[in-house]
Design an enzyme around this catalytic site. Structure first.
Site, short mmCIF file in Angstrom:
data_model
loop_
_atom_site.label_atom_id
_atom_site.label_comp_id
_atom_site.label_asym_id
_atom_site.label_seq_id
_atom_site.Cartn_x
_atom_site.Cartn_y
_atom_site.Cartn_z
N HIS A 356 16.35 -18.64 -7.91
CA HIS A 356 16.37 -18.25 -6.50
C HIS A 356 17.82 -18.17 -6.05
CE1 HIS A 356 15.48 -18.11 -2.22
NE2 HIS A 356 14.26 -17.79 -2.57
N ASP A 411 6.93 -17.54 -6.06
CA ASP A 411 6.06 -16.58 -6.75
C ASP A 411 5.40 -17.15 -7.99
OD1 ASP A 411 8.36 -14.48 -5.50
OD2 ASP A 411 6.23 -14.00 -5.29
C1 SDX Z 1 11.67 -14.21 -3.66
O1 SDX Z 1 15.71 -14.52 -0.85
C2 SDX Z 1 14.56 -15.04 -0.66
O2 SDX Z 1 14.39 -15.96 0.13
C3 SDX Z 1 13.45 -14.43 -1.47
C4 SDX Z 1 12.11 -15.13 -1.37
C5 SDX Z 1 11.52 -14.99 0.02
O3 SDX Z 1 10.70 -15.84 0.38
O4 SDX Z 1 11.81 -13.97 0.67
O5 SDX Z 1 12.26 -16.49 -1.67
C6 SDX Z 1 11.09 -14.50 -2.33
O6 SDX Z 1 12.22 -13.16 -3.83
C7 SDX Z 1 11.57 -15.22 -4.76
C8 SDX Z 1 12.24 -14.73 -6.05
C9 SDX Z 1 11.20 -13.92 -6.83
N1 SDX Z 1 11.88 -13.26 -8.02
C10 SDX Z 1 11.68 -13.70 -9.25
O7 SDX Z 1 11.01 -14.67 -9.57
C11 SDX Z 1 12.37 -12.84 -10.31
C12 SDX Z 1 13.12 -13.75 -11.28
N2 SDX Z 1 14.24 -14.37 -10.58
C13 SDX Z 1 15.56 -13.79 -10.76
O8 SDX Z 1 15.55 -12.39 -10.79
C14 SDX Z 1 16.62 -14.42 -9.87
O9 SDX Z 1 16.49 -15.77 -9.98
C15 SDX Z 1 16.70 -14.04 -8.41
C16 SDX Z 1 16.80 -12.57 -8.22
C17 SDX Z 1 15.53 -14.58 -7.67
C18 SDX Z 1 17.96 -14.67 -7.87
O10 SDX Z 1 18.98 -14.13 -8.60
P1 SDX Z 1 20.52 -14.43 -8.29
O11 SDX Z 1 20.70 -15.52 -7.32
O12 SDX Z 1 21.18 -13.13 -8.01
O13 SDX Z 1 20.95 -15.04 -9.64
P2 SDX Z 1 21.56 -14.21 -10.83
O14 SDX Z 1 20.63 -13.08 -11.16
O15 SDX Z 1 22.98 -13.92 -10.52
O16 SDX Z 1 21.47 -15.27 -12.04
C19 SDX Z 1 22.42 -16.34 -12.13
C20 SDX Z 1 22.26 -16.86 -13.55
C21 SDX Z 1 22.30 -15.73 -14.59
O17 SDX Z 1 22.73 -16.31 -15.82
P3 SDX Z 1 24.29 -16.04 -16.27
O18 SDX Z 1 24.49 -14.54 -16.28
O19 SDX Z 1 25.14 -16.76 -15.22
O20 SDX Z 1 24.38 -16.67 -17.64
O21 SDX Z 1 20.95 -17.44 -13.69
C22 SDX Z 1 20.20 -16.71 -14.61
C23 SDX Z 1 20.86 -15.36 -14.75
O22 SDX Z 1 20.59 -14.81 -16.03
N3 SDX Z 1 18.86 -16.55 -14.05
C24 SDX Z 1 17.75 -16.56 -14.75
C25 SDX Z 1 16.72 -16.40 -13.82
N4 SDX Z 1 17.22 -16.29 -12.59
C26 SDX Z 1 18.57 -16.37 -12.72
N5 SDX Z 1 17.54 -16.68 -16.09
C27 SDX Z 1 16.25 -16.65 -16.48
N6 SDX Z 1 15.20 -16.48 -15.62
C28 SDX Z 1 15.40 -16.37 -14.31
N7 SDX Z 1 14.37 -16.20 -13.51
#
Ligand code: SDX
Length: 481
Positions: A356, A411
């Protein structure tokens, strides 16, 4: 909708016991609120400084008293109330009132509010217009955007909320006056005008009120109408006709009734009601921000919430709950989880339902949805998947929890709950939109009171001072000859 078989281990745990235990545990794990709550009520001294990353990470776009997300502690507040406590004690209708008006309603206020919500459920004309499109071939979130815009067209034939009198104090502007010492009409000062859209020569203030579609009544129409639209889309995709709303049912129960054609059990209605409370608002998330950006241009609120629906349809935002079920089905047996996680992370793929932008702790909403999924885990449609989910949670938290502060988000378990309630997979995100309509409208309505068009900056990294080269002097490699 098959009746869920009670999970053997949970057969003596009633739903209310499950909810109470989950909310007590969540409040314990989240801990006491920290002093920043003292910030409440202080005037923000703009401009503020903040450190901003790509994707506006860390940017402060506005001030709001609608809701507060504390990512470090993992807690979520609606107008000062902890969402976990609202799950135990409130209803989605009451939470929608709280988000819109700023505090919990009196009984009289709630009855009048709820009467409007029930009244606005009925959308025969809008549904007829929506059904003239091939909805069964559209992504349900695209169909929902279409339905929401049509909702606006229906109402744009006449002025709405700005001229929509509250029954209790509606006074027609042309009421007779009585020959007395007053020369003015009795009700003039509180007169509510009903305008039809008139030619542009009407006085500006009339046209302004006619165009004002961000009024509170429009918010109620959207909060109520989106449930009717969603249920109708689900039925049409299932080659069935929409079902008229049942005015005797609560919001969540009516939504399930309009979707399935049978009245849900009180337990099923209560579970959906809690899920709707949990999804109602969440700070400046992508879809709320999208809605506010469009609203800040003074586009009407229907355009702004359809921007929110569009943003929510993305798999990184609202679409994740569908992806979680597909992910659990792909993993299959819990014994496959470990190898699946290793492979997924090695391939730098994201595990859906985890991580998140804000929460670097457990998402408080997952703390409630997880136990609800467990309560429903005896249901044939999710039997087995729940065990896979809990095993996956353990493995991902072990691998990424401490290292990258990655935990289950809202989710991760919501899809299991919706599946057990008989909600079709493609309708998971529209259900998210149904709930989030309360947050979108509340924040748009709040922002428009002190509106300022959103206009952030970009760092320009392109070239400068290039001289124009006519086409015939450019060679195919793009170099100038
Ligand atoms: C919602 O904003 C809100 O409030 C949204 C929400 C709401 O109520 O409106 O809460 C609803 O959108 C919940 C999120 C639902 N999405 C998912 O479950 C999809 C999977 N999650 C990721 O795509 C991610 O965690 C996000 C998009 C939710 C957040 O991404 P960020 O903050 O932009 O983090 P990032 O992509 O920059 O990742 C940072 C690091 C990375 O690793 P490095 O490149 O630093 O080595 O964390 C890793 C990412 O690879 N990472 C994950 C991960 N999420 C982040 N690795 C594996 N699985 C994951 N889910």
């Amino acid at each position: 909708m098959a009746k869920p078989r009670r999970n053997q281990s949970a057969k003596h745990t009633t739903l209310e016991q499950t909810i109470r235990k989950a909310t007590r545990q969540a409040l314990h794990d989240i801990g006491e609120s920290t002093p920043e709550a003292a910030w409440v009520g202080n005037k923000v001294q703009w401009p503020v400084t903040c450190t901003v990353g790509p994707g506006l990470e860390g940017a402060i776009a506005c001030e709001s008293s609608v809701g507060y997300v504390n990512g470090a502690r993992g807690n979520l507040i609606y107008r000062g109330y902890d969402v976990v406590e609202l799950c135990e004690s409130s209803t989605f209708e009451e939470v929608a009132f709280l988000l819109l008006y700023g505090d919990l309603p009196t009984r009289r206020e709630f009855e009048s509010f709820n009467q409007r919500l029930v009244q606005y459920r009925f959308l025969p004309h809008t549904l007829r217009m929506m059904m003239s499109s091939p909805l069964e071939q559209m992504h349900p979130m695209a169909a929902l955007r279409l339905g929401t815009i049509l909702l606006r067209q229906r109402l744009s034939w006449r002025d709405q909320d700005a001229g929509e009198p509250e029954e209790s104090e509606a006074i027609a502007a042309d009421e007779d006056t009585v020959p007395s010492e007053e020369s003015e009409q009795q009700g003039e000062s509180r007169a509510e005008y009903q305008f039809r859209l008139w030619p542009a020569d009407k006085p500006q203030n009339v046209r302004k009120s006619a165009d004002n579609s961000a009024g509170i009544q429009t918010c109620l129409r959207l909060i109520s109408g989106i449930a009717t639209l969603t249920a109708a889309i689900a039925r049409i995709r299932n080659e069935k006709l929409p079902i008229d709303p049942d005015p005797s049912l609560g919001y969540a129960a009516n939504l399930l009734y309009m979707m399935h054609g049978i009245r849900p059990s009180p337990e099923e209605a209560r579970i959906l009601d809690i899920a709707l409370i949990l999804h109602a608002d969440h700070g400046m998330n992508a879809s709320t921000f999208a809605a506010m950006v469009v609203a800040s241009t003074m586009a009407d609120i229907y355009a702004s919430v359809t921007a929110g629906i569009g943003a929510l349809s993305g798999p990184l935002h609202g679409g994740a709950n569908e992806a979680v079920i597909e992910q659990l089905q792909a993993i299959g047996d819990p014994s496959n989880v470990k190898a699946w996680v290793v492979k997924t992370l090695r391939n730098k793929q994201k595990v859906m339902g985890f991580g998140h932008r804000v929460y670097k702790a457990y998402d408080p909403r997952a703390r409630i949805l997880g136990p609800l999924a467990k309560h429903l885990s005896g249901h044939p449609s999710i039997a087995g998947m729940y065990q896979t989910a809990t095993t996956l949670e353990k493995e991902v938290v072990a691998a990424l929890g401490r290292k990258k502060a990655i935990f289950p988000n809202v989710d991760f378990y919501s899809g299991l709950v919706y599946q057990a309630l008989g909600i079709p997979l493609p309708m998971f995100t529209p259900i998210f939109a149904v709930s989030r309509m309360a947050g979108w409208t509340a924040r748009v309505f709040e922002y428009l009171k002190n509106n300022r068009i959103f206009r952030p900056r970009a760092i320009y990294t392109g070239p400068m001072d290039l001289a124009y080269v006519p086409m015939n002097q450019r060679n195919e490699t793009g170099e100038n000859t």
